[in-house]
Design an enzyme around this catalytic site. Structure first.
Site, short mmCIF file in Angstrom:
data_model
loop_
_atom_site.label_atom_id
_atom_site.label_comp_id
_atom_site.label_asym_id
_atom_site.label_seq_id
_atom_site.Cartn_x
_atom_site.Cartn_y
_atom_site.Cartn_z
N ARG A 103 0.85 -1.19 0.00
CA ARG A 103 0.00 0.00 0.00
C ARG A 103 0.87 1.22 0.00
O ARG A 103 1.71 1.37 0.87
CB ARG A 103 -0.81 0.03 1.31
CG ARG A 103 -2.14 -0.48 1.20
CD ARG A 103 -3.04 -0.20 2.37
NE ARG A 103 -2.51 0.21 3.65
CZ ARG A 103 -3.27 0.61 4.64
NH1 ARG A 103 -4.58 0.69 4.47
NH2 ARG A 103 -2.76 0.96 5.80
N THR A 107 -1.23 7.50 -0.67
CA THR A 107 -2.51 7.37 -1.39
C THR A 107 -3.34 6.19 -0.89
O THR A 107 -4.54 6.11 -1.19
CB THR A 107 -2.26 7.16 -2.89
OG1 THR A 107 -1.59 5.88 -3.04
CG2 THR A 107 -1.38 8.25 -3.48
N ASP A 199 0.33 -3.30 12.32
CA ASP A 199 0.81 -3.69 10.99
C ASP A 199 1.13 -5.18 10.97
O ASP A 199 2.10 -5.62 11.61
CB ASP A 199 2.05 -2.86 10.63
CG ASP A 199 2.46 -3.08 9.18
OD1 ASP A 199 2.70 -4.25 8.80
OD2 ASP A 199 2.54 -2.10 8.42
N ASP A 202 4.75 -6.12 9.69
CA ASP A 202 5.80 -5.76 10.64
C ASP A 202 5.78 -6.66 11.87
O ASP A 202 6.83 -7.07 12.38
CB ASP A 202 5.63 -4.30 11.09
CG ASP A 202 6.13 -3.32 10.04
OD1 ASP A 202 6.84 -3.75 9.12
OD2 ASP A 202 5.80 -2.13 10.15
C1 PRP Z 1 -1.05 -4.70 4.44
C2 PRP Z 1 -1.90 -5.95 4.51
C3 PRP Z 1 -2.69 -5.87 3.23
C4 PRP Z 1 -2.90 -4.40 3.07
C5 PRP Z 1 -4.30 -4.08 3.46
O1 PRP Z 1 0.02 -4.86 3.60
O2 PRP Z 1 -1.15 -7.13 4.62
O3 PRP Z 1 -2.03 -6.43 2.11
O4 PRP Z 1 -1.98 -3.74 3.94
O5 PRP Z 1 -4.59 -2.75 3.23
P1 PRP Z 1 -5.67 -2.28 2.16
O6 PRP Z 1 -6.89 -3.15 2.38
O7 PRP Z 1 -5.89 -0.86 2.53
O8 PRP Z 1 -5.11 -2.46 0.80
P2 PRP Z 1 1.10 -3.70 3.37
O9 PRP Z 1 0.68 -2.82 2.25
O10 PRP Z 1 1.38 -3.04 4.69
O11 PRP Z 1 2.36 -4.48 2.83
P3 PRP Z 1 3.32 -5.49 3.61
O12 PRP Z 1 2.50 -6.72 3.93
O13 PRP Z 1 4.37 -5.76 2.61
O14 PRP Z 1 3.83 -4.82 4.85
N1 URA Z 2 -2.40 -3.18 7.00
C1 URA Z 2 -2.10 -3.66 8.22
O1 URA Z 2 -1.16 -4.46 8.38
N2 URA Z 2 -2.85 -3.27 9.27
C2 URA Z 2 -3.89 -2.43 9.13
O2 URA Z 2 -4.55 -2.12 10.14
C3 URA Z 2 -4.18 -1.93 7.85
C4 URA Z 2 -3.42 -2.31 6.80
#
Ligand code: PRP
Ligand code: URA
Length: 208
Positions: A103, A107, A199, A202
């Site tokens: 994400r 944005t 997160d 993380d």
């Molecule tokens: C997180 C999560 C989803 C996304 C959800 O991933 O694992 O994929 O956010 O958010 P959305 O519904 O608003 O799209 P992130 O983008 O943080 O990536 P990562 O798993 O690589 O940390």
């Molecule tokens: N992605 C995450 O990992 N946690 C949230 O709460 C939203 C997006």
């Protein structure tokens, strides 16, 4: 909301609460993620097709069943990765096809960075795995990719969803059932689910 299935299982409720806890360390967080993913998958796969198969026990011959369909697991990188082992434990012959999305922090739009799907689909059912359905952007984009690949039987499995994320999926992909541990209250001003768990990537990978 007929296509939305929040688990009613006490084990899921118990494990989700430990997953949310800010004091849960990455090792335990990964273990809980695997376990909840397996429990949700058990519920999500109740309608998989089976076909008759004979089997010989040590005592006699009898009839039984085997899964009929080729199943693909589609973890959304990164956080969906942690769900794979739990689901694979139930379906060891499932294929795993990774989709990389993150994400954009400004944005909140999904940015695709990894997709090695072959031209023709190799599975007939896909379980898309991601712990968090927040704005829904990542889920909608991934299901778009899987549908373009040619698979139309898709299920989305998540730990926690926001009402906003569910609405986005129902608008874009009303045919895709969502199996999850809990629907939370709302998104905060930076797109995180409240109360949520923070997160998910993380917390699994220790990168907070
Ligand atoms: C997180 C999560 C989803 C996304 C959800 O991933 O694992 O994929 O956010 O958010 P959305 O519904 O608003 O799209 P992130 O983008 O943080 O990536 P990562 O798993 O690589 O940390
Ligand atoms: N992605 C995450 O990992 N946690 C949230 O709460 C939203 C997006």
């Amino acid at each position: 909301m007929s296509n939305i299935f929040p688990s009613q299982h006490p084990l899921v409720a118990h494990k989700l609460t430990r997953l949310r806890d800010k004091n849960t360390q990455p090792k335990k967080f990964r273990e809980l993620t695997r376990e909840i993913a397996a429990l949700l998958t058990y519920e999500a796969t109740a309608d998989l097709e089976i076909t008759p198969r004979n089997v010989e026990t040590p005592l006699t011959k009898t009839s039984g069943f085997e899964l009929k369909e080729n199943i693909g697991l589609v973890p959304i990188l990164r956080a969906g990765l942690g769900m794979v082992e739990g689901v694979w434990g139930l379906m060891p012959s499932a294929e795993v096809w990774h989709i990389g999305l993150y994400r954009d922090e400004e944005t909140l739009q999904p940015v695709e960075y990894y997709n090695k799907l072959p031209v023709a689909p190799t599975v007939s059912v896909c379980l898309v795995l991601d712990p968090m359905l927040a704005t829904g952007g990542s889920a909608v984009a991934t299901v778009d990719v899987v549908k373009r690949w040619g698979v139309d039987r898709i299920k989305f499995i998540a730990m926690i969803a926001s009402p906003e994320g569910i609405a986005a999926m129902q608008e874009a992909h009303p045919d895709v059932p969502i199996h999850l541990a809990k629907i939370d209250e709302k998104l905060n001003e930076i797109g995180y689910i409240l109360p949520g768990l923070g997160d998910a990537g993380d917390r699994q990978f220790g990168t907070a």
